[in-house]
Structures are given as C-alpha cells and as structure tokens.
Design an enzyme around this catalytic site. Sequence first.
Site, mmCIF file in Angstrom:
data_model
loop_
_atom_site.group_PDB
_atom_site.id
_atom_site.type_symbol
_atom_site.label_atom_id
_atom_site.label_comp_id
_atom_site.label_asym_id
_atom_site.label_seq_id
_atom_site.Cartn_x
_atom_site.Cartn_y
_atom_site.Cartn_z
ATOM 1 N N ASP A 26 0.761 -1.089 0.017
ATOM 2 C CA ASP A 26 -0.154 -0.117 0.103
ATOM 3 C C ASP A 26 0.841 1.256 -0.054
ATOM 4 O O ASP A 26 1.960 1.262 0.605
ATOM 5 C CB ASP A 26 -0.772 0.248 1.119
ATOM 6 C CG ASP A 26 -1.892 0.932 1.149
ATOM 7 O OD1 ASP A 26 -2.158 1.462 0.094
ATOM 8 O OD2 ASP A 26 -2.687 1.005 2.137
ATOM 9 N N ASN A 74 -10.591 -2.953 -6.203
ATOM 10 C CA ASN A 74 -10.012 -1.962 -7.222
ATOM 11 C C ASN A 74 -10.715 -1.645 -8.525
ATOM 12 O O ASN A 74 -10.413 -0.682 -8.793
ATOM 13 C CB ASN A 74 -8.461 -2.517 -7.319
ATOM 14 C CG ASN A 74 -7.616 -2.414 -6.303
ATOM 15 O OD1 ASN A 74 -6.232 -3.046 -5.950
ATOM 16 N ND2 ASN A 74 -8.011 -1.427 -5.285
HETATM 17 C C1 FPP Z 1 -1.874 0.298 -3.235
HETATM 18 O O1 FPP Z 1 -1.487 1.392 -3.345
HETATM 19 C C2 FPP Z 1 -1.542 -0.433 -4.534
HETATM 20 C C3 FPP Z 1 -2.335 -0.985 -5.545
HETATM 21 C C4 FPP Z 1 -3.651 -0.977 -5.520
HETATM 22 C C5 FPP Z 1 -1.853 -1.762 -6.756
HETATM 23 C C6 FPP Z 1 -0.470 -2.630 -6.452
HETATM 24 C C7 FPP Z 1 0.127 -2.848 -7.744
HETATM 25 C C8 FPP Z 1 1.454 -2.894 -8.049
HETATM 26 C C9 FPP Z 1 2.455 -2.700 -6.709
HETATM 27 C C10 FPP Z 1 1.779 -2.929 -9.214
HETATM 28 C C11 FPP Z 1 1.844 -4.176 -9.776
HETATM 29 C C12 FPP Z 1 2.498 -5.412 -9.292
HETATM 30 C C13 FPP Z 1 3.009 -6.318 -9.912
HETATM 31 C C14 FPP Z 1 3.024 -7.712 -9.022
HETATM 32 C C15 FPP Z 1 3.632 -6.439 -11.195
HETATM 33 P P1 FPP Z 1 -2.617 2.740 -3.543
HETATM 34 O O2 FPP Z 1 -2.747 2.969 -4.902
HETATM 35 O O3 FPP Z 1 -3.761 2.262 -2.776
HETATM 36 O O4 FPP Z 1 -1.801 3.727 -2.601
HETATM 37 P P2 FPP Z 1 -2.372 4.902 -1.727
HETATM 38 O O5 FPP Z 1 -3.183 4.550 -0.706
HETATM 39 O O6 FPP Z 1 -1.109 5.850 -1.543
HETATM 40 O O7 FPP Z 1 -3.449 5.912 -2.912
#
Ligand code: FPP
Length: 245
Positions: A26, A74
């Site tokens: 996250d 998501n």
């Molecule tokens: C959460 O941060 C992250 C996600 C919902 C996406 C995770 C995806 C990746 C790390 C990239 C793809 C992964 C692989 C395995 C290739 P957020 O967007 O909720 O962050 P925030 O809470 O700060 O907005």
Amino acid sequence: MFFQKKTEALSIDTSRLPKHIAIIMDGNGRWAAKRALPRQAGHKAGAEAFERLITDAKEMGIEHITVYAFSTENWKRSQEEISAIMDLMRYYLKNSFQRFLKDNVRMHIIGDISRLDEDIQNQIREVEEKSKAKNGMTVHIALNYGGRDELRRGIQQIAEKAANGLSPLEISEELIEAHLDTAGVPDPELVIRTSGETRISNFLLWQIAYSEFYFTDVLWPDFGKKDLEKAIYYYQNRERRFGGR
Ligand code: FPP
C-alpha cells in the site's frame, strides 16, 4: 498489532524464517503524490519494489510470498488507473516473471482471473504452465482477488459436490482449505502492510487465522531489504501460541 520501532543491528535467525510472508503493498498513490507524479508512476515504482523484494526474499530463503496486486474492490478506481495497473501486469508477465522462472521461481496467480482481459489470462496460463517444472520459491500474485470472493467460489464448488452426494458431515476445515485458491500452500505466518494503514482489506481472510501482523509507515515503493528484515525480526520476537498457552 504493531508499529515499527527504530531497531538497530537486527539479528535474524535464519533457522526460524517464516515460510510464507503475505504483503499488502500500500501507498503507491501517496508516494507519487509526494513527488507530484501521476498515480501510475507510483504503481510503476511499486512494481519495481516488488521485483527487488522477490530477489531479496529468495536470497534469504523464504519459500512463499503472496502479494496483493489488484483486489476485487480495485475496479472502483478510474479507468485510467486500472488500465495502467493492467499494462504493468502485462509487462511483468512478459519480462520480470520470465526472468523469475529462469531462476527456478514458481509463479502462481490467485483470484478470479476470468474478469481480466483475454491476453492477460493467456499470459497467466502460460506462466503457470512453465512454473510446473520449477521447485524454488513460490510467488503468489493476488489479481482480482478478494478473500470473501475466494470463499464464495470455494463454497460454490463444495455446494455442487453436496448436490452430487457429498455429505454435509464431510465438510471439514481441510476440505474447505482444499477449495481455496491457496490449496496446499502453508498459511502465512507473517502479514505485512505498508503505508501506515492497519486494515486487512479482504486479504486472505481464511489463511490469516494465526498470522502475525506487521504494520509500517514506509510507503510501498520505498520498502526495501532493511524493511523486510525488520518485519522478520519483529515476527521472530513474537511468541506464537495458536490459542494455547
Ligand atoms: C496500493 O496503493 C497498490 C495497489 C492497489 C496496486 C498494487 C500494484 C503494484 C505494486 C504494481 C503491480 C504489481 C506487480 C506484482 C507487477 P494505493 O494506490 O492504494 O496507494 P495510496 O493508498 O497511497 O493511494
């Protein structure tokens, strides 16, 4: 529940490593916002952190890593952000995941992939097919994954069996476990969530019954080997009683 403390000179006992670490990656969006970059740039940096983590965890001798890459919730994000995450996944399936395979790493996707674009589904099937011959560390990627949805799908399969003669008395914890996406995978001993949030967000609901939780303020793209070591150090200094004394 735990927030990291400043710990110096961590000594990790390599004979007592967790077999399975699950991670809620996250903070990509906040990492990007701090740099006045678009959210996609945060996900790209997050994917790079994921790649480094796999290399570090493999070197340490961790057997299973599960990462939450895209949840069933998501889909509520903007189309632009969803497309960016899916494009990253396409890129990783074709590049980094192939490198992992060459390194004897098994790749396993959990979640309902039927909602993903056809080309991604095909790529996943190909990577999983190639993984059958690998016996090194296993990386489980949660994609369109939700713990409740996983249980729903498992229960649906069991109900079909019940309609075809399975006795309700035969529904044991082992039978339920065998109908989850993680069938045969040991439960995670340690769950890590970055970016200061302390929710479980529908991740591995069945499997975390006895897991230790490690929460850190570090944003996912900044999470590195030192942070992984801190989490393992924390885990090794907890006493796990499994409800006993
Ligand atoms: C959460 O941060 C992250 C996600 C919902 C996406 C995770 C995806 C990746 C790390 C990239 C793809 C992964 C692989 C395995 C290739 P957020 O967007 O909720 O962050 P925030 O809470 O700060 O907005």
